[in-house]
Design a protein around this motif. Sequence first.
Motif, PDB file in Angstrom:
ATOM      1  N   GLN A   1     -72.180  72.276  48.204  1.00 39.96           N
ATOM      2  CA  GLN A   1     -73.638  72.492  47.871  1.00 39.96           C
ATOM      3  C   GLN A   1     -74.595  71.850  49.207  1.00 39.96           C
ATOM      4  OE1 GLN A   1     -74.275  73.292  44.618  1.00 39.96           O
ATOM      5  NE2 GLN A   1     -72.192  73.496  44.320  1.00 39.96           N
ATOM      6  N   LEU A   2     -74.481  72.911  50.095  1.00 37.96           N
ATOM      7  CA  LEU A   2     -75.235  72.339  51.156  1.00 37.96           C
ATOM      8  C   LEU A   2     -76.652  72.409  51.209  1.00 37.96           C
ATOM      9  CD1 LEU A   2     -72.888  73.742  54.266  1.00 37.96           C
ATOM     10  CD2 LEU A   2     -73.486  71.213  53.781  1.00 37.96           C
ATOM     11  N   THR A   3     -76.940  73.824  50.752  1.00 36.34           N
ATOM     12  CA  THR A   3     -78.566  73.927  50.546  1.00 36.34           C
ATOM     13  C   THR A   3     -79.077  73.016  49.423  1.00 36.34           C
ATOM     14  OG1 THR A   3     -78.323  76.248  50.813  1.00 36.34           O
ATOM     15  CG2 THR A   3     -80.056  75.610  49.827  1.00 36.34           C
ATOM     16  N   ARG A   4     -78.198  72.703  48.423  1.00 34.60           N
ATOM     17  CA  ARG A   4     -79.009  71.616  47.497  1.00 34.60           C
ATOM     18  C   ARG A   4     -79.067  70.176  48.180  1.00 34.60           C
ATOM     19  NH1 ARG A   4     -79.328  71.510  42.049  1.00 34.60           N
ATOM     20  NH2 ARG A   4     -78.002  73.514  41.965  1.00 34.60           N
ATOM     21  N   ALA A   5     -78.058  70.011  48.953  1.00 34.51           N
ATOM     22  CA  ALA A   5     -78.201  68.524  49.603  1.00 34.51           C
ATOM     23  C   ALA A   5     -79.105  68.551  50.708  1.00 34.51           C
ATOM     24  CB  ALA A   5     -76.944  68.275  50.115  1.00 34.51           C
ATOM     25  N   ASN A   6     -79.255  69.520  51.263  1.00 31.69           N
ATOM     26  CA  ASN A   6     -80.377  69.617  52.344  1.00 31.69           C
ATOM     27  C   ASN A   6     -81.727  69.549  51.868  1.00 31.69           C
ATOM     28  OD1 ASN A   6     -78.804  69.684  54.885  1.00 31.69           O
ATOM     29  ND2 ASN A   6     -78.116  71.710  54.379  1.00 31.69           N
ATOM     30  N   ALA A   7     -81.848  70.270  50.734  1.00 31.18           N
ATOM     31  CA  ALA A   7     -83.041  70.392  49.929  1.00 31.18           C
ATOM     32  C   ALA A   7     -83.286  68.702  49.565  1.00 31.18           C
ATOM     33  CB  ALA A   7     -83.128  71.228  48.874  1.00 31.18           C
ATOM     34  N   GLY A   8     -82.565  68.244  49.038  1.00 34.11           N
ATOM     35  CA  GLY A   8     -82.579  66.785  48.390  1.00 34.11           C
ATOM     36  C   GLY A   8     -83.024  65.647  49.467  1.00 34.11           C
ATOM     37  N   VAL A   9     -82.601  65.975  50.712  1.00 30.83           N
ATOM     38  CA  VAL A   9     -82.974  65.124  51.742  1.00 30.83           C
ATOM     39  C   VAL A   9     -84.444  65.567  52.228  1.00 30.83           C
ATOM     40  CG1 VAL A   9     -82.621  64.604  54.256  1.00 30.83           C
ATOM     41  CG2 VAL A   9     -80.555  64.719  52.654  1.00 30.83           C
ATOM     42  N   GLN A  10     -84.780  66.603  52.318  1.00 32.87           N
ATOM     43  CA  GLN A  10     -86.062  67.181  52.495  1.00 32.87           C
ATOM     44  C   GLN A  10     -87.190  66.767  51.747  1.00 32.87           C
ATOM     45  OE1 GLN A  10     -87.356  68.466  55.342  1.00 32.87           O
ATOM     46  NE2 GLN A  10     -85.749  69.050  56.451  1.00 32.87           N
ATOM     47  N   THR A  11     -86.773  66.938  50.359  1.00 36.47           N
ATOM     48  CA  THR A  11     -87.578  66.323  49.168  1.00 36.47           C
ATOM     49  C   THR A  11     -87.802  65.076  49.180  1.00 36.47           C
ATOM     50  OG1 THR A  11     -86.687  68.117  47.672  1.00 36.47           O
ATOM     51  CG2 THR A  11     -87.865  66.392  46.634  1.00 36.47           C
ATOM     52  N   VAL A  12     -86.960  64.093  49.452  1.00 33.30           N
ATOM     53  CA  VAL A  12     -87.178  62.624  49.550  1.00 33.30           C
ATOM     54  C   VAL A  12     -88.132  62.474  50.750  1.00 33.30           C
ATOM     55  CG1 VAL A  12     -85.949  60.444  50.335  1.00 33.30           C
ATOM     56  CG2 VAL A  12     -85.166  62.094  48.340  1.00 33.30           C
ATOM     57  N   GLY A  13     -87.954  62.981  51.906  1.00 35.25           N
ATOM     58  CA  GLY A  13     -88.592  63.019  53.116  1.00 35.25           C
ATOM     59  C   GLY A  13     -90.045  63.331  52.750  1.00 35.25           C
ATOM     60  N   GLN A  14     -90.182  64.538  52.033  1.00 30.03           N
ATOM     61  CA  GLN A  14     -91.779  64.889  51.967  1.00 30.03           C
ATOM     62  C   GLN A  14     -92.331  64.113  50.973  1.00 30.03           C
ATOM     63  OE1 GLN A  14     -93.198  67.069  53.677  1.00 30.03           O
ATOM     64  NE2 GLN A  14     -91.448  67.980  54.819  1.00 30.03           N
ATOM     65  N   LEU A  15     -91.493  63.632  49.773  1.00 29.47           N
ATOM     66  CA  LEU A  15     -92.232  62.761  48.961  1.00 29.47           C
ATOM     67  C   LEU A  15     -92.923  61.354  49.347  1.00 29.47           C
ATOM     68  CD1 LEU A  15     -89.973  63.065  45.776  1.00 29.47           C
ATOM     69  CD2 LEU A  15     -92.223  63.684  45.803  1.00 29.47           C
ATOM     70  N   ALA A  16     -92.069  60.938  50.497  1.00 26.25           N
ATOM     71  CA  ALA A  16     -92.554  59.893  51.044  1.00 26.25           C
ATOM     72  C   ALA A  16     -93.528  60.062  51.969  1.00 26.25           C
ATOM     73  CB  ALA A  16     -91.229  59.209  51.996  1.00 26.25           C
ATOM     74  N   ASP A  17     -93.538  61.185  52.599  1.00 26.75           N
ATOM     75  CA  ASP A  17     -94.796  61.548  53.395  1.00 26.75           C
ATOM     76  C   ASP A  17     -95.897  61.903  52.747  1.00 26.75           C
ATOM     77  OD1 ASP A  17     -93.210  61.369  55.710  1.00 26.75           O
ATOM     78  OD2 ASP A  17     -92.640  63.565  56.002  1.00 26.75           O
ATOM     79  N   MET A  18     -95.861  62.328  51.417  1.00 25.86           N
ATOM     80  CA  MET A  18     -96.922  62.467  50.465  1.00 25.86           C
ATOM     81  C   MET A  18     -97.460  61.138  50.029  1.00 25.86           C
ATOM     82  SD  MET A  18     -97.046  64.694  46.951  1.00 25.86           S
ATOM     83  CE  MET A  18     -95.874  63.890  46.219  1.00 25.86           C
ATOM     84  N   ILE A  19     -96.917  60.120  49.635  1.00 23.73           N
ATOM     85  CA  ILE A  19     -97.154  58.833  48.948  1.00 23.73           C
ATOM     86  C   ILE A  19     -97.733  57.952  50.293  1.00 23.73           C
ATOM     87  CG2 ILE A  19     -96.533  56.779  47.966  1.00 23.73           C
ATOM     88  CD1 ILE A  19     -94.307  58.534  46.495  1.00 23.73           C
TER      89      ILE A  19
ATOM     90  N   ALA B   1     -97.553  66.838  52.806  1.00 18.51           N
ATOM     91  CA  ALA B   1     -96.368  66.525  52.576  1.00 18.51           C
ATOM     92  C   ALA B   1     -96.032  67.055  50.971  1.00 18.51           C
ATOM     93  CB  ALA B   1     -96.250  64.969  52.345  1.00 18.51           C
ATOM     94  N   ALA B   2     -97.148  67.076  50.174  1.00 20.08           N
ATOM     95  CA  ALA B   2     -96.754  67.974  48.693  1.00 20.08           C
ATOM     96  C   ALA B   2     -96.352  69.346  48.871  1.00 20.08           C
ATOM     97  CB  ALA B   2     -98.324  68.032  47.880  1.00 20.08           C
ATOM     98  N   GLY B   3     -96.977  69.855  49.957  1.00 16.78           N
ATOM     99  CA  GLY B   3     -96.545  71.306  50.245  1.00 16.78           C
ATOM    100  C   GLY B   3     -94.951  71.259  50.878  1.00 16.78           C
ATOM    101  N   GLY B   4     -94.509  70.095  51.442  1.00 15.58           N
ATOM    102  CA  GLY B   4     -93.429  70.040  52.030  1.00 15.58           C
ATOM    103  C   GLY B   4     -92.255  69.912  50.728  1.00 15.58           C
ATOM    104  N   VAL B   5     -92.870  69.067  49.718  1.00 18.57           N
ATOM    105  CA  VAL B   5     -92.098  68.775  48.757  1.00 18.57           C
ATOM    106  C   VAL B   5     -91.811  70.204  47.942  1.00 18.57           C
ATOM    107  CG1 VAL B   5     -92.117  67.478  46.446  1.00 18.57           C
ATOM    108  CG2 VAL B   5     -92.755  66.600  48.338  1.00 18.57           C
ATOM    109  N   ALA B   6     -92.776  71.031  47.825  1.00 20.64           N
ATOM    110  CA  ALA B   6     -92.887  72.389  46.922  1.00 20.64           C
ATOM    111  C   ALA B   6     -91.758  73.175  47.554  1.00 20.64           C
ATOM    112  CB  ALA B   6     -94.058  72.719  46.730  1.00 20.64           C
TER     113      ALA B   6
END
Length: 402
Positions: A135-153, A262-267
């Motif tokens: 599940q590489l795409t899903r895992a990479n997306a998870g890492v990116q999502t977490v990073g972008q959420l942090a950048d948004m908050i 950052a919200a754009g990154g999460v999306a």
Amino acid sequence: MLKKNRRRTITLPHFLSGYFISRIGDSLYTFSIPLLSYQLTGSVLVMSSLFAVSVIPIILFAPFAGVIMDRFNTKYLMLFIDFTRMGLVAALPILEHYHLLAVWCLYVITLLLSLLSTAYDIAIITVIPLFSGNQLTRANAGVQTVGQLADMIGPVVAGGLTTLFSLPAILWLDVASFGAILGVLYRLPQETVHKHQEHKFFGEMAQGFRWLIRSPVNLSLSLQAAIGNFGYSAAYATLTYYLLTTLQLGTDQIGITYSLLAAGGVAGSLIIIYLDRHFERGRLIPVLLLVGTSGFMLAAFNHSWLAPGIGFALVAACNTAWSILSASIRQETVPPALLGRVLSFSRVLTRAAMPCGALLGGWMTGAIHPGSVFLLAAGAKLIEVGIALASPIRSLNKTNRG
């Protein structure tokens, strides 16, 4: 290269939780440093040159970092890097407390932090396959999502905290945030490292470089990223100055702008999982890049205070989705024993243009008009589209349906 341990006690959710808290702290630092440099000097060139300095270690050190990651235990390297980064960030408020903080301190600490982060970012990518299976795409997306959420908050929190505390004081929260990821890294299992006895250090570096330049798809992705990073660096390095001077925003509004980015990154990190399942990558990549182009155009021509945030949100969505796809492609196509070295040389190619872009953006902001850098970035995005259509990228099909 690392070998998976059957007694692994850390799962992807465990890793993401610590990574999220650490990235919250990093976003506080990223928000504070441009404002701190502006308080000390009032110069846009200092702001942009700090951004340029942060990229230099990537260009010079990344090839060595790739070999180190392939040779040695990633757990201990990441622990050492995080302890050292924590000490460097703590040095800033300490220096400020004793009235010793000067511009040269910002340059030195920025340079050292970037040096360490170069190796750390490569390590993050190399350990993702340990948690992801197929599940590489899903895992990479998870890492990116977490990073972008942090950048948004983080920017919203930082913008609010600036009304109560000084910028150096806010950096103590970044120092504290390192504890979360250190706890996760400490619990990583012991891992077997394959010894590279058949090659000397520089021979191993050459292996990674040769593999990259002989892979048309991976080389095209690197070239694409280099052009895009040139334009993005010009725009991003001067964004805070544009918000402060041209739009005359307060720190709370600047925080909202960076949170929208950052919200754009999460999306982008969320939607790419669906898009990768249902569309061919060769068609998807140029469409994403066109969306990014529209974001820079919005920031250039619309002078509402929300326009830069919305425009950069579109850019961030495009860039994040593209980054996830390119990471998955590399993890799928590069031999595991060479992944660190290939990634390191790819980073050299993709980051080499960033200091030039940042410095050019600083000059254009002062000599022409702050908004002109957004048009430069849009032009770079259009060149990326051309590369996608003219290179082997156009033939990429979806390879991961997980």
